[in-house]
Design a protein around this motif. Structure first.
Motif, mmCIF file in Angstrom:
data_model
loop_
_atom_site.group_PDB
_atom_site.id
_atom_site.type_symbol
_atom_site.label_atom_id
_atom_site.label_comp_id
_atom_site.label_asym_id
_atom_site.label_seq_id
_atom_site.Cartn_x
_atom_site.Cartn_y
_atom_site.Cartn_z
ATOM 1 N N GLU A 103 0.845 -1.187 0.000
ATOM 2 C CA GLU A 103 0.000 0.000 0.000
ATOM 3 C C GLU A 103 0.884 1.242 0.000
ATOM 4 O OE1 GLU A 103 -3.076 2.210 3.031
ATOM 5 O OE2 GLU A 103 -3.494 0.097 2.532
ATOM 6 N N ASP A 117 -12.952 -0.956 -14.292
ATOM 7 C CA ASP A 117 -13.359 -1.984 -13.338
ATOM 8 C C ASP A 117 -12.508 -3.242 -13.427
ATOM 9 O OD1 ASP A 117 -14.256 -3.085 -15.720
ATOM 10 O OD2 ASP A 117 -16.282 -3.514 -14.998
ATOM 11 N N VAL A 135 -4.440 9.278 -5.086
ATOM 12 C CA VAL A 135 -5.066 7.976 -4.873
ATOM 13 C C VAL A 135 -4.202 7.159 -3.924
ATOM 14 C CG1 VAL A 135 -6.139 7.962 -7.170
ATOM 15 C CG2 VAL A 135 -3.886 6.905 -6.846
ATOM 16 N N THR A 136 -4.765 6.080 -3.403
ATOM 17 C CA THR A 136 -3.996 5.088 -2.658
ATOM 18 C C THR A 136 -3.854 3.856 -3.533
ATOM 19 O OG1 THR A 136 -4.830 5.896 -0.535
ATOM 20 C CG2 THR A 136 -3.892 3.687 -0.572
ATOM 21 N N SER A 146 -4.050 -1.242 -8.932
ATOM 22 C CA SER A 146 -5.339 -1.284 -8.251
ATOM 23 C C SER A 146 -5.334 -0.119 -7.271
ATOM 24 C CB SER A 146 -5.490 -2.613 -7.505
ATOM 25 O OG SER A 146 -6.664 -2.609 -6.712
ATOM 26 N N THR A 148 -7.579 2.830 -4.706
ATOM 27 C CA THR A 148 -8.766 3.239 -3.978
ATOM 28 C C THR A 148 -8.658 4.739 -3.757
ATOM 29 O OG1 THR A 148 -10.096 2.901 -1.975
ATOM 30 C CG2 THR A 148 -7.709 2.752 -1.723
ATOM 31 N N SER A 149 -9.785 5.412 -3.800
ATOM 32 C CA SER A 149 -9.785 6.858 -3.629
ATOM 33 C C SER A 149 -11.094 7.277 -2.985
ATOM 34 C CB SER A 149 -9.615 7.576 -4.975
ATOM 35 O OG SER A 149 -10.764 7.402 -5.790
ATOM 36 N N THR A 150 -11.201 8.545 -2.688
ATOM 37 C CA THR A 150 -12.401 9.073 -2.045
ATOM 38 C C THR A 150 -13.646 8.778 -2.858
ATOM 39 O OG1 THR A 150 -11.058 10.857 -1.154
ATOM 40 C CG2 THR A 150 -13.430 11.154 -1.074
ATOM 41 N N GLY A 152 -14.165 6.230 -5.157
ATOM 42 C CA GLY A 152 -14.335 4.903 -5.707
ATOM 43 C C GLY A 152 -13.035 4.163 -5.935
ATOM 44 N N ASP A 153 -13.158 2.876 -6.228
ATOM 45 C CA ASP A 153 -12.016 1.999 -6.451
ATOM 46 C C ASP A 153 -11.968 1.574 -7.912
ATOM 47 O OD1 ASP A 153 -11.905 2.219 -3.710
ATOM 48 O OD2 ASP A 153 -12.810 0.250 -3.350
ATOM 49 N N TYR A 155 -9.061 0.377 -11.403
ATOM 50 C CA TYR A 155 -7.718 0.153 -11.944
ATOM 51 C C TYR A 155 -7.328 1.303 -12.873
ATOM 52 C CZ TYR A 155 -8.244 -4.665 -10.317
ATOM 53 O OH TYR A 155 -8.423 -5.782 -9.546
#
Length: 300
Positions: A103, A117, A135-136, A146, A148-150, A152-153, A155
């Motif tokens: 991460e 997606d 983003v993370t 891959s 994740t963000s505020t 939505g998730d 690619y």
């Protein structure tokens, strides 16, 4: 003879245009897809321009940074990318991480980058993030991160993300406002609309700011005169996330403003336009129509 000279000139001109296009395309992203990720194990680690201790130093990396590996080890070196810079580090000071179990943070390094997606261009587009969006990053699959963000998730192709140690902006920050607004790019224009099924200009700004706890009237003039935030009157004073307002005398029906949008930085705004191209789009404020009729901005 003249025929051959003219033909040669055309070939040279075409080559120059092609080279320029390629230069722009490469500049918009990292120069290769990531094949893996690694963690630096030494402080003051030199990132070099070539795989040699004699090569020039591009930058210096600190310990425990997660970097993108662009090429496998070459004679004891890895080619890596971090925070928008790429080069070579000694394999003695880099440990490869598990592509599915790490991460770190990342920053979008191009404009209008699609979040899908699945890790493929065949994937459905879930969102659209702009230049500088944070983003993370939580995994790597077939050259795609891959994330994740505020909002939505999904690619993102790894060459459109620069790994950093900077935590993504909080949802209520100016960057958070811009990131939220960008996800509606392409939404149709609808007179009186104020929802993701369709927006007019003030309906769009009203909807976006409502998500951050601000209640705005559903008119451009009402928003400009709302008393919210601090007014600014020059483009140079604008900050990403600021509301921006315009007044075209032929369209204002005697009111103070005829149009509203959200400034995203770089002389650009995002707004819902009733023009032929229509819907939520980006537009330039530094010249043309919107520069001519610019009234001011509101910094919230």
């Amino acid at each position: 003879m003249n025929h051959f000279v003219e033909k040669a000139a055309k070939v040279l001109a075409l080559s120059a245009i092609t080279a320029a296009f390629l230069a722009v395309s490469v500049f918009a992203a990292e120069d290769a897809l990531a094949t893996g990720v690694g963690v630096t194990t030494g402080s003051g680690l030199n990132l070099r321009s070539e795989p040699s201790t004699e090569a020039s130093i591009v930058t210096t990396l600190e310990k425990d940074l997660t970097v993108a590996i662009l090429d496998s080890a070459e004679e004891g070196w890895y080619r890596v990318a971090y925070n928008g810079k790429s080069g070579y580090v000694s394999s003695e000071f880099l440990v490869q991480a598990d592509n599915s179990a790490f991460e770190t943070y990342g920053r979008v390094n191009a404009s209008g980058v699609n979040v899908r997606d699945m890790a493929s261009l065949d994937g459905e587009v879930l969102n659209n993030l702009g230049l500088g969006s944070g983003v993370t990053v939580i995994g790597l699959e077939n050259g795609w991160y891959s994330i994740t963000s505020t909002y939505g998730d999904g690619y993102i192709r790894s060459d459109y993300i620069s790994l950093t140690n900077s935590e993504p902006a909080a949802p209520g920050s100016s960057s958070g406002v811009v990131d939220f607004a960008r996800q509606f790019l392409g939404t149709r224009y609808s007179y009186g609309g104020a929802s993701p099924s369709g927006f007019d200009c003030s309906g769009f700004t009203m909807y976006v700011y409502k998500q951050f706890g601000f209640s705005l009237p559903h008119t451009a003039t009402g928003q400009w005169q709302s008393g919210l935030g601090t007014r600014v009157y020059s483009l140079g004073e604008l900050q990403p996330g600021d509301l921006v307002f315009f007044n075209d005398p032929s369209r204002n029906a005697g009111k103070a403003c005829s149009h509203a949008g959200i400034y995203i930085g770089g002389g650009q705004m995002i707004h819902s336009s009733s023009s032929r191209s229509g819907g939520v789009i980006y537009s330039d404020l530094t010249s043309g129509y919107y520069n001519t009729y610019f009234v001011g901005g509101i910094h919230v």
